[in-house]
Motif scaffolding. Structure first.
Motif, short mmCIF file in Angstrom:
data_model
loop_
_atom_site.label_atom_id
_atom_site.label_comp_id
_atom_site.label_asym_id
_atom_site.label_seq_id
_atom_site.Cartn_x
_atom_site.Cartn_y
_atom_site.Cartn_z
N GLU A 5 43.76 6.14 41.47
CA GLU A 5 42.93 6.71 40.43
C GLU A 5 41.75 7.43 41.07
N GLN A 6 41.43 8.61 40.57
CA GLN A 6 40.36 9.41 41.15
C GLN A 6 39.41 9.88 40.06
N HIS A 7 38.09 9.76 40.35
CA HIS A 7 37.07 10.17 39.38
C HIS A 7 35.88 10.78 40.10
N PRO A 8 35.18 11.75 39.50
CA PRO A 8 35.52 12.36 38.21
C PRO A 8 36.59 13.45 38.38
N SER A 9 37.07 13.99 37.31
CA SER A 9 38.04 15.08 37.41
C SER A 9 37.33 16.40 37.67
N THR A 10 36.09 16.50 37.22
CA THR A 10 35.28 17.68 37.47
C THR A 10 33.87 17.24 37.85
N LEU A 11 33.29 17.90 38.84
CA LEU A 11 31.95 17.57 39.30
C LEU A 11 31.20 18.87 39.57
N SER A 12 30.08 19.02 38.87
CA SER A 12 29.29 20.23 39.01
C SER A 12 27.93 19.86 39.58
N VAL A 13 27.53 20.49 40.69
CA VAL A 13 26.26 20.18 41.34
C VAL A 13 25.54 21.47 41.73
N GLN A 14 24.26 21.33 41.98
CA GLN A 14 23.48 22.46 42.49
C GLN A 14 23.54 22.46 44.01
N GLU A 15 23.51 23.64 44.57
CA GLU A 15 23.51 23.78 46.02
C GLU A 15 22.42 22.90 46.62
N GLY A 16 22.79 22.15 47.66
CA GLY A 16 21.82 21.27 48.30
C GLY A 16 21.90 19.83 47.83
N ASP A 17 22.47 19.63 46.64
CA ASP A 17 22.64 18.26 46.14
C ASP A 17 23.78 17.57 46.87
N SER A 18 23.87 16.25 46.64
CA SER A 18 24.99 15.48 47.17
C SER A 18 26.08 15.35 46.11
N ALA A 19 27.29 15.15 46.56
CA ALA A 19 28.43 14.96 45.66
C ALA A 19 29.20 13.73 46.12
N VAL A 20 29.62 12.92 45.14
CA VAL A 20 30.37 11.72 45.45
C VAL A 20 31.63 11.67 44.59
N ILE A 21 32.75 11.45 45.22
CA ILE A 21 34.04 11.34 44.53
C ILE A 21 34.61 9.97 44.85
N LYS A 22 35.09 9.28 43.81
CA LYS A 22 35.54 7.90 44.00
C LYS A 22 37.03 7.74 43.69
N CYS A 23 37.67 6.88 44.47
CA CYS A 23 39.09 6.59 44.25
C CYS A 23 39.33 5.10 44.35
N THR A 24 40.28 4.62 43.55
CA THR A 24 40.74 3.24 43.65
C THR A 24 42.24 3.25 43.90
N TYR A 25 42.72 2.21 44.57
CA TYR A 25 44.15 2.11 44.83
C TYR A 25 44.63 0.73 44.45
N SER A 26 45.94 0.58 44.29
CA SER A 26 46.46 -0.69 43.78
C SER A 26 47.17 -1.53 44.83
N ASP A 27 47.74 -0.89 45.85
CA ASP A 27 48.55 -1.60 46.84
C ASP A 27 47.67 -2.07 47.99
N SER A 105 37.75 18.64 40.79
CA SER A 105 37.30 20.02 40.96
C SER A 105 35.79 20.00 41.17
N LEU A 106 35.35 20.32 42.38
CA LEU A 106 33.93 20.37 42.71
C LEU A 106 33.42 21.80 42.60
N ILE A 107 32.38 21.97 41.82
CA ILE A 107 31.76 23.28 41.65
C ILE A 107 30.32 23.18 42.14
N VAL A 108 29.98 24.00 43.12
CA VAL A 108 28.63 24.02 43.66
C VAL A 108 27.96 25.32 43.24
N HIS A 109 26.93 25.19 42.43
CA HIS A 109 26.22 26.37 41.90
C HIS A 109 25.12 26.80 42.87
N PRO A 110 25.10 28.11 43.19
CA PRO A 110 24.06 28.61 44.13
C PRO A 110 22.66 28.47 43.54
#
Lengths: 110, 114
Positions: A5-27, A105-110
């Motif tokens: 499982e992966q979240h979020p499906s879309t992530l919008s940030v401003q240039e210079g900010d940090s971005a974090v994407i999280k995943c969980t697994y079952s096995d 989908s990571l979107i970095v706004h200038p």
């Protein structure tokens, strides 16, 4: 079989900010966790990976953390730049065939 | 990492015709290659595992007679979509299994069947 499982499906940030994407697994037998970056119309590119005997790995502005007990792992991108805009996939593997998350989908706004 | 060349990058064909996609490992002898299919805004779906010198292993639900895979050498695997139909339109991607489970992907082939 493995379920990622992966979240979020879309992530919008401003240039210079940090971005974090999280995943969980079952096995719990999964022992290899790669992250891929895919730009529009191109194949995925391996950007960083981590194995189950390591808790954290860094490569310049990107880092990956792994919590085996909780069965989750995360991708951290610091000082984001517009060229970081892309779809990012996590994956979990135990027998050379990874199971992929649905992508962020990571979107970095200038 | 391994350098993987895939072509064509895009192809348009008429319904009922066959299309061949090539995947080459340029700097690594690849015993195993994988073929994936990807629909717009979706994840990668493994179609088959291609093993050099032997028959491919297909995932459940993938028609082996429709998606013919040949891995005749350590540097080349081909995927042939036979009697293509509009529902076969998709983005097809190959990958090479390098050392330590690392996968390196080709640039993908966008197939459009009219």
């Amino acid at each position: 079989g493995e379920n990622v499982e992966q979240h979020p499906s879309t992530l919008s940030v401003q240039e210079g900010d940090s971005a974090v994407i999280k995943c969980t697994y079952s096995d719990s037998a999964s022992n290899y966790f790669p992250w891929y970056k895919q730009e529009l119309g191109k194949g995925p590119q391996l950007i960083i990976d981590i194995r189950s005997n390591v808790g954290e790995k860094k490569d310049q502005r990107i880092a990956v953390t792994l919590n085996k007990t909780a069965k989750h792992f995360s991708l951290h991108i610091t000082e984001t730049q517009p060229e970081d805009s892309a779809v990012y996939f996590c994956a979990a593997s135990r027998s050379y065939i990874p199971t992929f998350g649905r992508g962020t989908s990571l979107i970095v706004h200038p | 990492g391994a350098v993987v060349s895939q072509h064509p990058s895009w192809v348009i064909c008429k319904s009922g015709t066959s299309v061949k996609i090539e995947c080459r490992s340029l700097d690594f002898q690849a015993t195993t290659m994988f073929w994936y299919r990807q629909f717009p805004k979706q994840s990668l779906m493994l179609m088959a595992t291609s093993n050099e010198g032997s028959k491919a292993t297909y995932e459940q639900g993938v028609e082996k007679d429709k998606f013919l895979i040949n891995h005749a050498s350590l540097t080349l695997s081909t995927l042939t979509v036979t009697s293509a139909h509009p529902e076969d339109s998709s983005f097809y991607i190959c990958s090479v299994e390098a050392t330590n489970e690392k996968l390196f992907f080709g640039s993908g082939t966008q197939l459009s069947v009219l």
